[in-house]
Design an enzyme around this catalytic site. Structure first.
Site, mmCIF file in Angstrom:
data_model
loop_
_atom_site.group_PDB
_atom_site.id
_atom_site.type_symbol
_atom_site.label_atom_id
_atom_site.label_comp_id
_atom_site.label_asym_id
_atom_site.label_seq_id
_atom_site.Cartn_x
_atom_site.Cartn_y
_atom_site.Cartn_z
ATOM 1 N N ARG A 274 0.857 -1.039 0.087
ATOM 2 C CA ARG A 274 -0.246 0.064 -0.093
ATOM 3 C C ARG A 274 0.963 1.405 0.002
ATOM 4 O O ARG A 274 0.438 2.324 -0.618
ATOM 5 C CB ARG A 274 -1.048 0.190 1.244
ATOM 6 C CG ARG A 274 -2.095 -1.142 1.097
ATOM 7 C CD ARG A 274 -3.123 -1.039 2.303
ATOM 8 N NE ARG A 274 -3.820 -2.145 2.147
ATOM 9 C CZ ARG A 274 -4.957 -2.399 3.291
ATOM 10 N NH1 ARG A 274 -4.931 -1.382 4.011
ATOM 11 N NH2 ARG A 274 -5.640 -3.088 2.747
ATOM 12 N N ASP B 22 -15.547 7.859 10.588
ATOM 13 C CA ASP B 22 -14.266 6.989 10.378
ATOM 14 C C ASP B 22 -13.361 8.033 10.272
ATOM 15 O O ASP B 22 -13.293 8.980 10.023
ATOM 16 C CB ASP B 22 -14.629 6.221 9.315
ATOM 17 C CG ASP B 22 -13.821 5.004 8.949
ATOM 18 O OD1 ASP B 22 -14.472 3.971 9.203
ATOM 19 O OD2 ASP B 22 -12.529 5.168 8.919
HETATM 20 C C1 LIG Z 1 -13.207 -3.262 9.318
HETATM 21 S S1 LIG Z 1 -13.974 -1.641 9.198
HETATM 22 C C2 LIG Z 1 -15.518 -1.964 10.158
HETATM 23 C C3 LIG Z 1 -16.626 -1.357 9.487
HETATM 24 C C4 LIG Z 1 -17.931 -1.470 10.076
HETATM 25 N N1 LIG Z 1 -17.996 -1.239 11.233
HETATM 26 C C5 LIG Z 1 -18.351 -3.009 10.093
HETATM 27 O O1 LIG Z 1 -18.089 -3.649 11.188
HETATM 28 O O2 LIG Z 1 -18.659 -3.448 8.898
HETATM 29 C C6 LIG Z 1 -13.002 -0.809 10.583
HETATM 30 C C7 LIG Z 1 -12.989 0.835 10.341
HETATM 31 O O3 LIG Z 1 -12.614 1.467 11.475
HETATM 32 C C8 LIG Z 1 -11.749 2.640 11.031
HETATM 33 N N2 LIG Z 1 -10.766 2.948 11.805
HETATM 34 C C9 LIG Z 1 -9.668 2.335 12.291
HETATM 35 N N3 LIG Z 1 -8.980 3.165 13.457
HETATM 36 C C10 LIG Z 1 -9.822 4.043 13.554
HETATM 37 C C11 LIG Z 1 -9.639 5.166 14.552
HETATM 38 N N4 LIG Z 1 -8.548 5.428 15.343
HETATM 39 N N5 LIG Z 1 -10.476 6.010 14.494
HETATM 40 C C12 LIG Z 1 -11.962 6.105 13.774
HETATM 41 N N6 LIG Z 1 -11.974 4.957 12.888
HETATM 42 C C13 LIG Z 1 -10.976 3.920 12.838
HETATM 43 C C14 LIG Z 1 -11.097 2.191 9.758
HETATM 44 O O4 LIG Z 1 -10.958 3.353 8.907
HETATM 45 C C15 LIG Z 1 -12.383 1.172 9.097
HETATM 46 O O5 LIG Z 1 -12.873 1.784 8.249
#
Ligand SMILES: C[S@@+](CC[C@H](N)C(=O)[O-])C[C@H]1O[C@@H](n2cnc3c(N)ncnc32)[C@H](O)[C@@H]1O
Length: 279
Positions: A42, A150
């Site tokens: 990436r 997010d």
């Molecule tokens: C795997 S996705 C989960 C999406 C959804 N909640 C679901 O369960 O289908 C995890 C998300 O957490 C976000 N994320 C990771 N670290 C974060 C942070 N420090 N603050 C806010 N969002 C975060 C990522 O950008 C990503 O979009």
């Protein structure tokens, strides 16, 4: 050192460790050794587009004066996997167990506040909004607001647009898709969230590690498949802060491979990865 076919860049142990430190500091995401290939894949794209010659140069830039590249790094590193009605038992529980007692309550406030923390490309908050709209169909006068946040600015923009290719709607019945994601004229393979759905949701870019502008209280928080990338200490701090934004009885839904054991004593288990804030 990396092995295998010739690569444009080397990613030394020291450089990987620097990148890991930067990602942890800015996002809370703890990258394991297993993520090294992913990081290389990436971020080498970022190096190329910046015309840089090494990961050391890239780290130097990130460690220097604050720049937009930190957001680019974040967007490149996050894992955004999601789908409509993922872990559908949570939406069933929301409709069957969370809302009815609120509707029956003598002091029915007709007010509902929900937060989808880590909303990725929007499938989660739209699934919540559909569930709320359908379950509260007879309660049109309710003041319902959903906040969807997010850290990744790109996914928030996608979520806000609310436009999806039809193969993304696998988890939904054809009736639901037609009702909530009508296809624009001449685009049968695309569905766009209806204005009614969109009007319930406010999308914002927000790093869960930073101060939060909202005061709560939230009746329901979805924070699913987000903390799986955080270490225990970061998880403890996060759920302590979330508990402070909820009243006793408030609901918290987390991801299928997550739990609050040794993380928070502020919540009590109320089903599969479903919790309620204790008094
Ligand atoms: C795997 S996705 C989960 C999406 C959804 N909640 C679901 O369960 O289908 C995890 C998300 O957490 C976000 N994320 C990771 N670290 C974060 C942070 N420090 N603050 C806010 N969002 C975060 C990522 O950008 C990503 O979009």
């Amino acid at each position: 050192m990396m092995t295998g076919a010739a690569r444009d860049y080397d990613l030394s142990d020291a450089e990987f460790s620097r990148l890991r430190g930067l990602v942890y500091k800015h996002t809370g995401i703890a990258l394991s050794d297993a993520k090294r290939e992913l990081v290389y894949g990436r971020l080498s794209k970022r190096l190329r587009s910046l015309g840089m010659s090494s990961f050391s140069e890239y780290c130097g830039m990130l460690e220097g004066a604050p720049s937009d590249e930190l957001q680019e790094l974040t967007n490149a590193i996050t894992t955004n996997l999601t789908s409509f009605f993922r872990e559908k038992h949570h939406f069933e529980q929301l409709a069957a167990e969370v809302l009815p007692p609120m509707q029956r309550a003598a002091d029915n406030r007709r007010r509902l506040r929900v937060w989808s923390a880590g909303c990725s490309t929007g499938e989660e908050p739209y699934s919540i909004a559909i569930t709320l709209r359908e379950a509260l169909a007879a309660s049109r006068d309710w003041d319902v607001k959903l906040l969807a946040t997010d850290i990744d600015s790109k996914v928030v923009a996608t979520a806000q647009a609310g436009s999806y290719r039809s193969d993304r709607f696998k988890g939904m019945s054809a009736d639901r898709v037609k009702r909530w994601f009508p296809s624009p004229a001449g685009q049968p393979d695309q569905g766009v969230a209806s204005p009614e759905l969109k009007s319930l949701i406010t999308f914002r870019q927000l790093n869960l590690l930073n101060p939060w502008p909202m005061k709560g209280p939230f009746d329901v928080i979805f924070c699913r498949n987000v903390v799986i990338y955080f270490d225990k200490e970061t998880q403890r701090t996060l759920f302590e802060r979330m508990a402070a934004l909820q009243k006793p009885g408030g609901w918290l839904f987390i991801g299928h491979s997550e739990n609050l054991f040794n993380v928070s004593q502020r919540y009590k288990l109320e089903g599969r990865t479903a919790y309620r804030r204790m008094a």
